[in-house]
Scaffold this motif. Structure first.
Motif, PDB file in Angstrom:
ATOM      1  N   ASP A   4       0.849  -1.196   0.000  1.00 54.31           N
ATOM      2  CA  ASP A   4       0.000   0.000   0.000  1.00 54.31           C
ATOM      3  C   ASP A   4       0.884   1.244   0.000  1.00 54.31           C
ATOM      4  N   GLN A   6       0.143   4.236   0.248  1.00 54.47           N
ATOM      5  CA  GLN A   6      -0.296   5.240   1.203  1.00 54.47           C
ATOM      6  C   GLN A   6       0.330   5.038   2.588  1.00 54.47           C
ATOM      7  N   THR A   7       0.701   3.798   2.906  1.00 55.85           N
ATOM      8  CA  THR A   7       1.223   3.515   4.251  1.00 55.85           C
ATOM      9  C   THR A   7       2.692   3.110   4.275  1.00 55.85           C
ATOM     10  N   THR A 139       1.316   6.388   9.163  1.00 55.57           N
ATOM     11  CA  THR A 139      -0.078   6.792   9.048  1.00 55.57           C
ATOM     12  C   THR A 139      -0.389   7.054   7.578  1.00 55.57           C
ATOM     13  N   PRO A 140      -1.503   6.529   7.061  1.00 51.40           N
ATOM     14  CA  PRO A 140      -1.813   6.756   5.643  1.00 51.40           C
ATOM     15  C   PRO A 140      -1.756   8.231   5.273  1.00 51.40           C
TER      16      PRO A 140
END
Length: 199
Positions: A4, A6-7, A139-140
Motif C-alpha cells: 500500500d 499510502q502507508t 499513518t496513511p
C-alpha cells in the motif's frame, strides 16, 4: 514489496546509525516529497549533505542501459551516473517498484567519491532493513492531507498544458503523487507536478 503506497514508510529504510560515521544526522520527516524521507548530515570537516530515500513506481524504476548493477542481499542495485554534487543508487523490489537512495551536496566541499560513499552506506542499510521483505508502515498519507488521495495528473487541464506545445500523455509517479508531461524532444521540455511536505 510495497502493498500500500499510502502507508509504506520511506523513513523506515533510513538508518541514522549507519550514516552517523559521516557526521550528525537529523531526520526531517516534514521536508520532502510524499514518497520520500530526508535526513540532513552535518559534517565537522566538510559541507553538509542532504540524504534522501525515495520510492519509485515501475515506470520510474525501469532499468537504464549501461548502468552498473550489483546484487546486494539478493536485491539488484543500480549505480546511477554521479555528478560533483549528487550520487544515487536504485534498489529494485520484486514487485517492480524501487527505492532510490541519494546524497546531495548541501553546499561547501563534497566531491563525488565522498557523496557516493554516503549513498552506498545508506543503500546497504536500506537493503538490510528490507531483509525480511517488509517495509515499515506510517499513518496513511491520505489521512494527513487531502492531496494524499488526489492524483497529481488530474491537477492540470489540457487547455492549461497547451501553452507548452507537443506534450505527450502524462506519466504518473509513485502513488500518483507526481506527474510528468514531456514533449519527447532530444532536449526535452517537461511539465512536472509533485507533492511536497512543508519544511
Amino acid at each position: 514489496v510495497i502493498d500500500d503506497p499510502q502507508t509504506a514508510d520511506p523513513c523506515s529504510l533510513l538508518d541514522t546509525s549507519a550514516l552517523a560515521v559521516y557526521g550528525t544526522v537529523e531526520v526531517d520527516r516534514d521536508n520532502g516529497i510524499f514518497a520520500g524521507c530526508r535526513a540532513d548530515i552535518s559534517r565537522p570537516d566538510r559541507g553538509p549533505v542532504i540524504f534522501n530515500v525515495t520510492f519509485r513506481n515501475p515506470d520510474d524504476a525501469a532499468k537504464r542501459e549501461g548502468v552498473a548493477q550489483e546484487t546486494i542481499g539478493a536485491r539488484a542495485v543500480y549505480r546511477l551516473p554521479a555528478s560533483d554534487d549528487y550520487c544515487e543508487r536504485r534498489i529494485m523490489l520484486s514487485d517492480g517498484n524501487a527505492v532510490d537512495v541519494n546524497a546531495t551536496s548541501g553546499g561547501g566541499a563534497a566531491g563525488t567519491g565522498d557523496l557516493c560513499d554516503i549513498a552506498e552506506t545508506g543503500t546497504r542499510a536500506a537493503v538490510d532493513a528490507m531483509a525480511d521483505g517488509i517495509i515499515g508502515a506510517r499513518t496513511p498519507v491520505d489521512r494527513a492531507t487531502t492531496l494524499g488521495g488526489t492524483k497529481a495528473c488530474s491537477l492540470l487541464r489540457p487547455d492549461e498544458l497547451a501553452i507548452v506545445p507537443g506534450l505527450g500523455e502524462p506519466t504518473p509517479g509513485f502513488a500518483d503523487w507526481e506527474c510528468t508531461w514531456t514533449d519527447g524532444a532530444p532536449t526535452s521540455t517537461d511539465v512536472y507536478v509533485y507533492y511536497h511536505l512543508g519544511g
